[in-house]
Enzyme design. Structure first.
Site, PDB file in Angstrom:
ATOM      1  N   HIS A  90     -20.033  16.548 -65.312  1.00  0.00           N
ATOM      2  CA  HIS A  90     -18.934  16.869 -64.399  1.00  0.00           C
ATOM      3  C   HIS A  90     -17.903  17.790 -65.071  1.00  0.00           C
ATOM      4  CE1 HIS A  90     -20.945  13.782 -62.122  1.00  0.00           C
ATOM      5  NE2 HIS A  90     -20.809  12.980 -63.154  1.00  0.00           N
ATOM      6  N   GLU A 127     -14.606   9.869 -65.468  1.00  0.00           N
ATOM      7  CA  GLU A 127     -15.864  10.131 -66.168  1.00  0.00           C
ATOM      8  C   GLU A 127     -15.842  11.507 -66.815  1.00  0.00           C
ATOM      9  OE1 GLU A 127     -20.687  10.431 -65.314  1.00  0.00           O
ATOM     10  OE2 GLU A 127     -19.288  10.143 -63.653  1.00  0.00           O
ATOM     11  N   GLU A 264     -26.375   7.438 -69.689  1.00  0.00           N
ATOM     12  CA  GLU A 264     -25.294   6.723 -69.015  1.00  0.00           C
ATOM     13  C   GLU A 264     -24.724   5.721 -70.017  1.00  0.00           C
ATOM     14  OE1 GLU A 264     -24.106   7.398 -66.173  1.00  0.00           O
ATOM     15  OE2 GLU A 264     -25.655   8.494 -65.084  1.00  0.00           O
TER      16      GLU A 264
END
Length: 300
Positions: A90, A127, A264
């Protein structure tokens, strides 16, 4: 969470051989808050491909002291001549550019959004801030081992890059390994890290036949060393206790022509995991686990 996220909620309690405690990392899925500040920040495989730097993305090379054991050959760092692409999941500015990141791109098997905002902790630590911080730490560790490091972005653009461009960055660099750093946005109680591996895909512009095996080897090495460095366990809700998940719906994997995985690092929506993810000392351990796994893979 991956840019083109798909959440799996099949709970399974998991123990990896080297897992030492419960700390979670899962596939980025929740809607992100708009906060983007970063808390206190400190700073088995195939023959390697020749490395060539792509134009554009932020890149760092260095020959600072090795973080490896002292048995490396004098005068030569263990990852000298290797290229690693680090992909911070992101972009802190994505939430300001919903129109742009919602534009769909071709991922071979389908068309998906350019990118997403990512998730966040309940307290608003995003995040995107987490992934950039861990990516910087990982870059510095890899540079210390002699690797050439390319970042897909360094929050140096308003939004993105899109998932297809992220894949092209690794391909253009002819990277020996690509690691995309993420954190999940799953339900409270879902804890633990997992590594997402590319499935066998041959559709449209995607053909992962050559990278499925090497990517699995990379993912297994990272899972082992991540657990060891962070003292956390594999996901208790994805991967059936292995810490590994195979997916065919992620453009960043489908379009890659070099070994690549997503990691993750934990579930931002679980309070216990969130406490780890927001701790600078733990983020350094996470980066160390990633670096150790990458090194093991490249030296294998």
């Amino acid at each position: 969470m991956p840019y083109d996220h798909r959440k799996s909620l099949a709970p399974t309690l998991a123990l990896l051989g080297c897992a030492l405690g419960c700390v979670a990392l899962a596939g980025c899925g929740g809607a992100a808050d708009n906060a983007s500040g970063v808390p206190d920040a400190t700073s088995s495989s195939p023959a390697p491909r020749a490395s060539a730097a792509p134009s554009g993305p932020a890149e760092a090379t260095g020959t600072t002291g090795s973080t490896g054991s002292g048995d490396d050959a004098p005068g030569r760092l263990p990852l000298a001549g290797r290229t690693v692409v680090v992909d911070p999941g992101h972009n802190p500015g994505n939430f300001r550019h919903s129109k742009e990141i919602n534009q769909k791109v071709d991922i071979g098997t389908a068309r998906k959004e350019c990118d997403t905002t990512g998730t966040s902790t309940n307290a608003g630590y995003t995040e995107a801030a987490f992934t950039l911080d861990v990516s910087h730490r990982l870059r510095d560790l890899l540079k210390g081992l002699g690797a050439k490091v390319v970042l897909t972005h360094d929050a140096d653009r308003p939004f993105g890059p899109c998932i297809d461009e992220r894949a092209r960055t690794g391909n253009a660099a002819r990277a020996d390994a690509v690691v995309s750093v993420h954190a999940d946005g799953s339900a409270t109680g879902n804890r633990g890290f997992h590594v997402i591996l590319p499935a066998r895909v041959d559709s449209g512009g995607a053909d992962t036949a050559r990278i499925v095996g090497p990517s699995r080897a990379l993912g297994e090495d990272i899972a082992t060393h991540f657990a060891r460095a962070t003292h956390t366990s594999p996901s208790n809700y994805i991967g059936s206790g292995t810490g590994l998940d195979v997916r065919d719906d992620l453009g960043g994997l489908n379009l890659s022509t070099v070994p690549k995985v997503f990691v993750e690092c934990g579930n931002m929506r679980d309070p216990k995991d969130a406490a780890l993810l927001t701790d600078a000392a733990w983020r350094q351990k996470a980066a160390q686990g990633l670096a150790d796994g990458i090194r093991t893979y490249l030296e294998g």
